[in-house]
Each structure stands twice: as C-alpha cells, then as structure tokens.
Scaffold this active site. Structure first.
Site, mmCIF file in Angstrom:
data_model
loop_
_atom_site.group_PDB
_atom_site.id
_atom_site.type_symbol
_atom_site.label_atom_id
_atom_site.label_comp_id
_atom_site.label_asym_id
_atom_site.label_seq_id
_atom_site.Cartn_x
_atom_site.Cartn_y
_atom_site.Cartn_z
ATOM 1 N N SER A 138 65.537 48.192 -1.126
ATOM 2 C CA SER A 138 64.263 47.532 -1.444
ATOM 3 C C SER A 138 64.500 46.765 -2.734
ATOM 4 C CB SER A 138 63.187 48.598 -1.679
ATOM 5 O OG SER A 138 62.052 48.049 -2.327
ATOM 6 N N TYR A 151 60.304 56.827 -4.947
ATOM 7 C CA TYR A 151 60.782 55.694 -4.139
ATOM 8 C C TYR A 151 61.797 54.864 -4.921
ATOM 9 C CZ TYR A 151 60.269 51.741 -0.839
ATOM 10 O OH TYR A 151 60.492 50.744 0.092
HETATM 11 P P1 NAD Z 1 57.386 51.691 8.711
HETATM 12 O O1 NAD Z 1 56.469 52.770 8.242
HETATM 13 O O2 NAD Z 1 56.872 50.593 9.557
HETATM 14 O O3 NAD Z 1 58.633 52.324 9.479
HETATM 15 C C1 NAD Z 1 59.271 53.465 9.033
HETATM 16 C C2 NAD Z 1 60.090 54.029 10.166
HETATM 17 O O4 NAD Z 1 60.725 55.224 9.705
HETATM 18 C C3 NAD Z 1 59.263 54.421 11.381
HETATM 19 O O5 NAD Z 1 59.999 54.183 12.557
HETATM 20 C C4 NAD Z 1 59.054 55.918 11.172
HETATM 21 O O6 NAD Z 1 58.815 56.634 12.382
HETATM 22 C C5 NAD Z 1 60.403 56.275 10.587
HETATM 23 N N1 NAD Z 1 60.398 57.530 9.857
HETATM 24 C C6 NAD Z 1 59.581 57.950 8.867
HETATM 25 N N2 NAD Z 1 59.913 59.196 8.491
HETATM 26 C C7 NAD Z 1 60.965 59.561 9.268
HETATM 27 C C8 NAD Z 1 61.751 60.735 9.349
HETATM 28 N N3 NAD Z 1 61.520 61.804 8.568
HETATM 29 N N4 NAD Z 1 62.733 60.775 10.260
HETATM 30 C C9 NAD Z 1 62.971 59.714 11.081
HETATM 31 N N5 NAD Z 1 62.266 58.579 11.043
HETATM 32 C C10 NAD Z 1 61.268 58.517 10.135
HETATM 33 O O7 NAD Z 1 58.045 51.151 7.360
HETATM 34 P P2 NAD Z 1 58.903 49.837 7.039
HETATM 35 O O8 NAD Z 1 58.114 49.053 6.068
HETATM 36 O O9 NAD Z 1 59.413 49.193 8.256
HETATM 37 O O10 NAD Z 1 60.082 50.507 6.213
HETATM 38 C C11 NAD Z 1 61.416 50.581 6.678
HETATM 39 C C12 NAD Z 1 62.355 50.634 5.483
HETATM 40 O O11 NAD Z 1 62.214 49.437 4.737
HETATM 41 C C13 NAD Z 1 62.062 51.790 4.520
HETATM 42 O O12 NAD Z 1 63.269 52.337 4.041
HETATM 43 C C14 NAD Z 1 61.315 51.097 3.401
HETATM 44 O O13 NAD Z 1 61.458 51.765 2.171
HETATM 45 C C15 NAD Z 1 62.013 49.757 3.377
HETATM 46 N N6 NAD Z 1 61.259 48.690 2.718
HETATM 47 C C16 NAD Z 1 60.037 48.313 3.171
HETATM 48 C C17 NAD Z 1 59.366 47.292 2.513
HETATM 49 C C18 NAD Z 1 58.024 46.783 2.958
HETATM 50 O O14 NAD Z 1 57.431 45.972 2.232
HETATM 51 N N7 NAD Z 1 57.502 47.193 4.100
HETATM 52 C C19 NAD Z 1 59.947 46.674 1.404
HETATM 53 C C20 NAD Z 1 61.185 47.089 0.969
HETATM 54 C C21 NAD Z 1 61.843 48.103 1.646
#
Ligand code: NAD
Length: 256
Positions: A138, A151
């Site tokens: 991130s 985080y």
């Molecule tokens: P999201 O909530 O849409 O997806 C998260 C995914 O992880 C889902 O498929 C969920 O089922 C799965 N998950 C959660 N806990 C789990 C566990 N214990 N075991 C297995 N699977 C699990 O979130 P996202 O925004 O797509 O985030 C994905 C990644 O991107 C994360 O690592 C997040 O930190 C990172 N990220 C997101 C953003 C943003 O703005 N959305 C920005 C930077 C980084």
C-alpha cells in the site's frame, strides 16, 4: 503471455485481488482464488476468460490453512508460478484505543501470511528457475496515516519482506516486488467512506471527494484493473530484472 503458468492470488474473492486475478487470466494464466464470502461468482468471472480456475478457502491468519492451500495448488495445478500476496484487512483507531486482537489479526493476515506463502512457494519456483512474487502492500508501506498503526506497520513490514525476498532470489529467474496503491474503491475503503459520511453527516459522494482531496492529488481512485496491468508487467519478460521495488500507483500521494 502467461499460458501454462499458474497464479495463486490470496484474498481474491473481491476488490484488488479479483482484479489482479482477472488481468493474469486475460494473459492465459490458470488461477487459484482464495478469500471469504461467495466464491462461485468470482470463479465464474475468471473461468469466462478461458482459463482453469481453482479455489481454496484458507484463512490467511492460520498457518495450517495456508499450508493446506499451497498443497492444494501444487496438487491441482502442478506448481505455483506466480504468487500474489494480496489478502488484507483494516482497522482504524488511535494507538491507545487499538484492540490488541485487531493488531494481531492485521499483522497475521497482512504480513505473516505472505511469509508463509513465500517460504512454501519458493522451493518449486527455484526448481523451475522461474517465478513471480507480487506483494500487494500500500502507499501505507511507504508513508503513514494517523489511526492506522497495525496496517502501516504490516505494510512497511511487507515492503521489507519484498526486498529481502528479492535479494535472496536475485541470481535466479524469480523476482519479488510490491505494489503500493493509494485509494481504490473496494469494500475495504467503502467502509471508511461510510464511516466518514456517517460521522460528518455528509453524502457518500461528498465523503469520497473529501477522502481523495486529503491524500491523493490526482483526485482519482486507482482501479483494480490498473493494478492488474502493473502485475502483468511484473510477470512479463521485460520485467525480469525489476527486483525489490515498491511501486506506488497512488495518484501522487507519496510524492508530497
Ligand atoms: P477487499 O476487502 O475488497 O478484499 C479483501 C480480500 O481479502 C477479500 O477477498 C477477503 O475475503 C479476503 N480476506 C480477508 N481476510 C482474509 C483472511 N483472513 N483469509 C483469507 N482471505 C481474507 O479489500 P481490497 O481493497 O481489495 O484489499 C486488497 C489488498 O489491497 C489488501 O492487502 C489491502 O491492504 C490492499 N490495499 C487496498 C487499498 C484500497 O484503497 N482499497 C489501498 C492500498 C492497499
């Protein structure tokens, strides 16, 4: 470009993980999905791209589950060629109010799970002398924001793990890099939009605008598709000597 390769994407039933899985599938890679909630919809979306798709519901906070998932992937598809460590959760609170069990869960899911998948994927990658490990960190792996202690610690940690893995694999055909998105409008961020709208008594649209204006100079969300294309580049022949980078796609967030 990736025909015959297999990609395992953790946390890919939703958001960024599903976007990356679909981009890799468009290049011909078979996909192993993982994550909670409905798996049939995401499986069908990937299968529609003409590749083989598997699913394992391992909980990324549990090392035994992770081992079972890696066994499943190797047995079903022969080998994991591309590993995308993407599963992640968020919790927002000041350090002194942060529930210790949320801290533990975030470190386990956002950081430690990537250690386990990486250590288990590397032996077969080394045998094949080809592999791609992509860690979805991130912009919070590069800079901090208040109230996101666990985080930010986990994401800085995974950038560190990325660099070490890249150094240890540098003389091989395996690369390891991190992707550092700014705001992406997934369920993880929608929760923060909803909380802001409720706290300030403003509309959802206004809350999104405020969120972007605070941190992201482009005033645009990055999309899962754009992040998927970056992952495809890391997997390409041209990306073979990109090693240990933390590449932000953040609308200028970390440039400030
Ligand atoms: P999201 O909530 O849409 O997806 C998260 C995914 O992880 C889902 O498929 C969920 O089922 C799965 N998950 C959660 N806990 C789990 C566990 N214990 N075991 C297995 N699977 C699990 O979130 P996202 O925004 O797509 O985030 C994905 C990644 O991107 C994360 O690592 C997040 O930190 C990172 N990220 C997101 C953003 C943003 O703005 N959305 C920005 C930077 C980084």
């Amino acid at each position: 470009m990736l025909k015959g390769k297999t990609a395992l994407v953790t946390g890919s039933t939703s958001g960024i993980g599903l976007g990356i899985a679909k981009s890799l599938a468009r290049q011909g890679a078979n996909i192993v999905l993982n994550g909670f909630g409905d798996a049939e919809g995401p499986k069908a979306e990937v299968a529609a791209l003409g590749v083989k798709v598997g699913y394992h519901g391992a909980d990324m906070s549990k090392p035994a589950d992770i081992e079972a998932m890696m066994h499943y992937a190797a047995e079903t598809f022969g080998r994991v060629d591309i590993l995308v460590n993407n599963a992640g959760i968020q919790h927002v609170a000041k350090v002194e109010d942060f529930p210790p069990e949320r801290w533990d869960a975030i470190i386990a899911i956002n950081l430690t799970s990537a250690f386990h998948t990486t250590r288990l994927a590397l032996p077969a990658m080394k045998k094949a002398n080809w592999g791609r490990i992509i860690n979805v960190a991130s912009v919070h792996g590069l800079v901090a924001s208040a109230e996101k202690s666990a985080y930010v610690a986990a994401k800085h940690g995974i950038v560190g793990l990325t660099k070490v893995t890249a150094l240890e694999t540098a003389p091989t055909g395996i690369t390891c890099n991190a992707i550092c998105p700014g705001w992406v409008l997934t369920p993880l961020v929608q929760k923060q939009v909803d909380a802001r709208a409720a706290a300030a008594g403003i509309s959802n649209e206004e809350a999104k605008k405020q969120l972007l204006a605070e941190k992201e100079p482009s005033l645009q969300f990055t999309t899962p598709e754009e992040l998927g294309e970056l992952a495809v580049f890391f997997c390409s022949e041209a990306g073979k000597n990109v090693r240990g980078v933390a590449w932000n796609m953040d609308g200028g967030w970390a440039a400030q």
